[in-house]
Write a protein that holds these residues in place. Structure first.
Motif, PDB file in Angstrom:
ATOM      1  N   ARG A 338      13.125 -37.838  10.204  1.00 35.62           N
ATOM      2  CA  ARG A 338      14.100 -38.994   9.039  1.00 35.62           C
ATOM      3  C   ARG A 338      14.766 -40.637   9.750  1.00 35.62           C
ATOM      4  O   ARG A 338      13.165 -41.687   9.824  1.00 35.62           O
ATOM      5  N   SER A 339      15.101 -40.378  11.011  1.00 35.77           N
ATOM      6  CA  SER A 339      15.738 -41.330  10.893  1.00 35.77           C
ATOM      7  C   SER A 339      14.645 -42.524  11.872  1.00 35.77           C
ATOM      8  O   SER A 339      14.881 -43.523  12.182  1.00 35.77           O
ATOM      9  N   LEU A 340      13.683 -41.498  12.498  1.00 39.56           N
ATOM     10  CA  LEU A 340      12.696 -41.957  13.400  1.00 39.56           C
ATOM     11  C   LEU A 340      11.858 -42.673  12.354  1.00 39.56           C
ATOM     12  O   LEU A 340      11.322 -43.464  12.485  1.00 39.56           O
ATOM     13  N   VAL A 341      11.490 -41.800  10.956  1.00 36.51           N
ATOM     14  CA  VAL A 341      10.421 -42.497   9.704  1.00 36.51           C
ATOM     15  C   VAL A 341      11.385 -43.958   9.911  1.00 36.51           C
ATOM     16  O   VAL A 341      10.209 -44.737   9.187  1.00 36.51           O
ATOM     17  N   LEU A 342      12.491 -44.177   9.975  1.00 37.40           N
ATOM     18  CA  LEU A 342      12.890 -45.151   8.688  1.00 37.40           C
ATOM     19  C   LEU A 342      13.255 -46.729  10.293  1.00 37.40           C
ATOM     20  O   LEU A 342      12.792 -47.294   9.760  1.00 37.40           O
ATOM     21  N   LEU A 343      13.380 -45.714  11.459  1.00 37.67           N
ATOM     22  CA  LEU A 343      13.336 -46.737  12.506  1.00 37.67           C
ATOM     23  C   LEU A 343      11.858 -47.471  12.264  1.00 37.67           C
ATOM     24  O   LEU A 343      11.498 -48.906  12.853  1.00 37.67           O
ATOM     25  N   ALA A 344      10.915 -47.100  12.088  1.00 40.23           N
ATOM     26  CA  ALA A 344       9.613 -47.500  12.274  1.00 40.23           C
ATOM     27  C   ALA A 344       9.388 -48.304  11.038  1.00 40.23           C
ATOM     28  O   ALA A 344       8.606 -49.189  11.061  1.00 40.23           O
ATOM     29  N   SER A 345       9.580 -47.844   9.758  1.00 42.27           N
ATOM     30  CA  SER A 345       9.734 -48.724   9.277  1.00 42.27           C
ATOM     31  C   SER A 345       9.833 -50.215   8.619  1.00 42.27           C
ATOM     32  O   SER A 345       9.946 -50.724   8.830  1.00 42.27           O
ATOM     33  N   ALA A 346      11.279 -49.836   9.804  1.00 46.86           N
ATOM     34  CA  ALA A 346      11.673 -50.804   9.920  1.00 46.86           C
ATOM     35  C   ALA A 346      11.501 -52.351  10.659  1.00 46.86           C
ATOM     36  O   ALA A 346      11.292 -53.066  10.287  1.00 46.86           O
ATOM     37  N   GLU A 347      10.922 -51.304  11.822  1.00 45.67           N
ATOM     38  CA  GLU A 347       9.918 -52.801  12.378  1.00 45.67           C
ATOM     39  C   GLU A 347       9.050 -52.934  11.796  1.00 45.67           C
ATOM     40  O   GLU A 347       8.535 -54.444  12.023  1.00 45.67           O
ATOM     41  N   ASP A 348       8.150 -52.140  10.593  1.00 47.62           N
ATOM     42  CA  ASP A 348       7.387 -53.351   9.623  1.00 47.62           C
ATOM     43  C   ASP A 348       8.213 -53.738   9.163  1.00 47.62           C
ATOM     44  O   ASP A 348       7.097 -55.208   8.857  1.00 47.62           O
ATOM     45  N   LEU A 349       9.277 -54.190   8.611  1.00 49.03           N
ATOM     46  CA  LEU A 349       9.877 -55.058   7.712  1.00 49.03           C
ATOM     47  C   LEU A 349      10.367 -56.415   8.088  1.00 49.03           C
ATOM     48  O   LEU A 349       9.986 -57.511   8.179  1.00 49.03           O
ATOM     49  N   TYR A 350      10.455 -55.968   9.783  1.00 47.90           N
ATOM     50  CA  TYR A 350      11.619 -57.367  10.656  1.00 47.90           C
ATOM     51  C   TYR A 350       9.299 -57.838  10.978  1.00 47.90           C
ATOM     52  O   TYR A 350       9.560 -59.387  10.640  1.00 47.90           O
ATOM     53  N   ALA A 351       8.297 -57.373  11.084  1.00 46.08           N
ATOM     54  CA  ALA A 351       7.624 -57.675  10.948  1.00 46.08           C
ATOM     55  C   ALA A 351       6.654 -58.793   9.831  1.00 46.08           C
ATOM     56  O   ALA A 351       6.290 -59.765   9.810  1.00 46.08           O
ATOM     57  N   LEU A 352       6.876 -58.121   9.076  1.00 47.24           N
ATOM     58  CA  LEU A 352       7.019 -59.038   7.352  1.00 47.24           C
ATOM     59  C   LEU A 352       7.782 -59.880   6.669  1.00 47.24           C
ATOM     60  O   LEU A 352       8.048 -60.752   6.350  1.00 47.24           O
ATOM     61  N   LYS A 353       9.280 -59.620   7.974  1.00 45.05           N
ATOM     62  CA  LYS A 353      10.446 -60.749   8.173  1.00 45.05           C
ATOM     63  C   LYS A 353      10.954 -60.686   6.457  1.00 45.05           C
ATOM     64  O   LYS A 353      11.492 -61.340   5.458  1.00 45.05           O
ATOM     65  N   ARG A 354      11.527 -59.540   6.372  1.00 42.40           N
ATOM     66  CA  ARG A 354      11.445 -58.547   5.048  1.00 42.40           C
ATOM     67  C   ARG A 354      13.433 -58.474   6.148  1.00 42.40           C
ATOM     68  O   ARG A 354      13.182 -57.292   5.417  1.00 42.40           O
ATOM     69  N   TYR A 355      13.577 -59.140   5.899  1.00 45.32           N
ATOM     70  CA  TYR A 355      15.110 -59.296   6.895  1.00 45.32           C
ATOM     71  C   TYR A 355      16.310 -58.490   5.986  1.00 45.32           C
ATOM     72  O   TYR A 355      16.678 -57.367   6.300  1.00 45.32           O
ATOM     73  N   ASP A 356      16.521 -58.499   4.334  1.00 49.45           N
ATOM     74  CA  ASP A 356      17.628 -57.901   3.952  1.00 49.45           C
ATOM     75  C   ASP A 356      16.925 -56.551   3.867  1.00 49.45           C
ATOM     76  O   ASP A 356      18.272 -55.605   4.161  1.00 49.45           O
ATOM     77  N   GLU A 357      15.581 -55.919   3.797  1.00 49.78           N
ATOM     78  CA  GLU A 357      15.410 -54.577   3.898  1.00 49.78           C
ATOM     79  C   GLU A 357      15.300 -54.056   5.311  1.00 49.78           C
ATOM     80  O   GLU A 357      15.901 -52.685   5.517  1.00 49.78           O
ATOM     81  N   VAL A 358      15.718 -54.619   6.667  1.00 46.84           N
ATOM     82  CA  VAL A 358      15.689 -54.288   7.783  1.00 46.84           C
ATOM     83  C   VAL A 358      16.862 -53.689   7.832  1.00 46.84           C
ATOM     84  O   VAL A 358      16.948 -52.734   8.399  1.00 46.84           O
ATOM     85  N   LEU A 359      18.030 -54.440   7.658  1.00 40.11           N
ATOM     86  CA  LEU A 359      19.547 -54.062   7.084  1.00 40.11           C
ATOM     87  C   LEU A 359      19.526 -53.360   6.903  1.00 40.11           C
ATOM     88  O   LEU A 359      20.686 -52.267   7.731  1.00 40.11           O
ATOM     89  N   ALA A 360      18.960 -53.736   5.055  1.00 41.12           N
ATOM     90  CA  ALA A 360      19.554 -52.089   4.488  1.00 41.12           C
ATOM     91  C   ALA A 360      19.099 -50.642   5.419  1.00 41.12           C
ATOM     92  O   ALA A 360      20.102 -50.140   4.556  1.00 41.12           O
ATOM     93  N   LEU A 361      18.288 -50.480   6.125  1.00 40.44           N
ATOM     94  CA  LEU A 361      17.576 -48.954   6.804  1.00 40.44           C
ATOM     95  C   LEU A 361      18.491 -50.001   7.665  1.00 40.44           C
ATOM     96  O   LEU A 361      19.535 -48.334   8.064  1.00 40.44           O
ATOM     97  N   CYS A 362      18.628 -50.052   8.569  1.00 36.32           N
ATOM     98  CA  CYS A 362      19.547 -49.843  10.376  1.00 36.32           C
ATOM     99  C   CYS A 362      20.630 -49.689   9.811  1.00 36.32           C
ATOM    100  O   CYS A 362      21.269 -49.130  10.681  1.00 36.32           O
ATOM    101  N   VAL A 363      21.345 -50.031   9.345  1.00 35.55           N
ATOM    102  CA  VAL A 363      23.153 -50.532   8.619  1.00 35.55           C
ATOM    103  C   VAL A 363      23.558 -48.801   8.984  1.00 35.55           C
ATOM    104  O   VAL A 363      24.283 -48.397   9.824  1.00 35.55           O
ATOM    105  N   PRO A 364      23.103 -47.819   7.700  1.00 33.37           N
ATOM    106  CA  PRO A 364      23.451 -46.761   7.663  1.00 33.37           C
ATOM    107  C   PRO A 364      23.397 -45.924   9.158  1.00 33.37           C
ATOM    108  O   PRO A 364      23.979 -45.032   9.629  1.00 33.37           O
ATOM    109  N   LEU A 365      21.883 -45.886   9.081  1.00 34.95           N
ATOM    110  CA  LEU A 365      21.251 -45.507  10.317  1.00 34.95           C
ATOM    111  C   LEU A 365      22.741 -45.761  11.525  1.00 34.95           C
ATOM    112  O   LEU A 365      22.589 -44.975  12.248  1.00 34.95           O
TER     113      LEU A 365
END
Length: 378
Positions: A338-365
């Motif tokens: 699960r953590s691995l999948v979410l980290l990879a998804s955070a990288e995708d969102l970062y590349a798309l400049k969807r920073y709020d969603e990146v934070l929403a994923l990474c802070v709980p991790l």
């Protein structure tokens, strides 16, 4: 006396003179049988076949004879042994003919086919006893091919498959099972609920499962340097899985077959379709004990699609990856990846400049267990 002294050629001549007499003559049938055995011992199977056939044809049954028991039941008691001896001689002579075992030609020349099921069956069983498995299978299949509308055709096809299996001829068995499925499959499924259906339905499902295991393994073992052949085999396997799933929606192994179907689609290069099939297995078949694996496979399949998608499909592929990752995290909170999948998804969102969603994923991790350092997809 000449016969019992094994002077077959000398015995044949006086037997021949008796055989020219009327068939109603007392010793005609005995002469016919003895001449048949003499010709067989002399290595003249064609003449032996003629002699033994003449005996059987004298019975002139009004209905088909399907077993030895029926043969003896329809004959006068005094002739029962003579008829069974003739049947055995006929089968041995047919087995010894130069062409080996082909009896379709033999029956084509007879005025009636009353003995057809009996002779095919007896010859097939004789060849099995001699461990001539492929010849036996050919005999059983010859009956089914020559008499496709006969009610025994399907059971003779099954005997052919069994003969290949007994002999260990796996590839021939698989080919025969494929022919059986093509010949009878739709009719058997359509007859579900009729007397024929329950046992036959299980049998055809088992045949399909065996065929698919073999063909899937064959595709997997195809060398990478034969890319076109490898892909074609996976495409064919996927189509066969799809057909099986459609035919047996209530099969206890439905989820397992569905997963294998997704695997075949993936290996065939149908990445988007594979991802959708993995998603179905993961979230529509939750009782499946490997649903979490299917969910992860869906994420990876979407990522594989993203890597090769043409420009007009990249946005859809990217959104599918993100959605599949979020779905896995939500439905399978204890998934080891699960953590691995979410980290990879955070990288995708970062590349798309969807920073709020990146934070929403990474802070709980960050507040959870140590983060993985290896990539999700290589």
């Amino acid at each position: 006396m000449l016969f019992w002294r094994r002077a077959w050629a000398d015995a044949s001549s006086p037997y021949g003179r008796l055989m020219t007499q009327d068939a109603a003559m007392a010793y005609w049938e005995m002469a016919q049988v003895k001449d048949g055995w003499s010709q067989y011992q002399l290595g003249r199977p064609e003449l032996a076949v003629d002699a033994f056939t003449a005996i059987l044809m004298q019975l002139k049954p009004r209905r088909e004879v399907r077993s030895v028991a029926e043969l003896t039941a329809r004959a006068p008691a005094a002739k029962a042994e003579l008829l069974t001896d003739s049947l055995r001689g006929l089968c041995l002579a047919l087995a010894a003919k130069p062409e080996g075992h082909n009896i379709n030609t033999f029956f084509a020349s007879l005025p009636g086919k009353q003995f057809s099921p009996l002779v095919y069956s007896s010859l097939g069983e004789l060849l099995l006893a001699k461990q001539r498995y492929t010849d036996a299978a050919s005999v059983f299949d010859d009956f089914a091919s020559a008499n496709p509308q006969h009610d025994l055709a399907i059971s003779y096809s099954e005997k052919a498959i069994s003969a290949y299996k007994q002999g260990g001829f796996t590839a021939l068995m698989i080919a025969a099972q494929e022919a059986y499925i093509k010949r009878y499959g739709n009719d058997i499924v359509a007859a579900a609920g009729a007397d024929i259906a329950p046992g036959k339905l299980d049998l055809i499902r088992d045949y399909m499962a065996e065929v698919l295991r073999f063909r899937h393994a064959e595709a997997q073992q195809t060398p990478d340097n034969e890319a076109n052949l490898r892909q074609a085999r996976f495409v064919a396997v996927a189509a066969a899985y799809r057909e099986m799933l459609g035919m047996f929606p209530n099969d206890p192994a439905f989820a397992t077959t569905s997963m294998r179907y997704a695997d075949a689609l993936f290996d065939a290069g149908e990445l988007n379709a594979a991802a959708r099939q993995y998603t179905l297995v993961a979230y529509d078949l939750l009782a499946y004990d490997k649903a979490g694996d299917a969910a992860l496979a869906a994420v990876k399949a979407y990522r594989a699609w993203l890597a090769v998608a043409p420009a007009q499909e990249r946005d859809a592929a990217q959104q599918a990856v993100i959605a599949a990752s979020a779905q896995l995290a939500s439905v399978f909170p204890q998934h080891p990846e699960r953590s691995l999948v979410l980290l990879a998804s955070a990288e995708d969102l970062y590349a798309l400049k969807r920073y709020d969603e990146v934070l929403a994923l990474c802070v709980p991790l960050l507040a959870g267990a140590p983060l993985p350092t290896r990539p999700l997809y290589t």
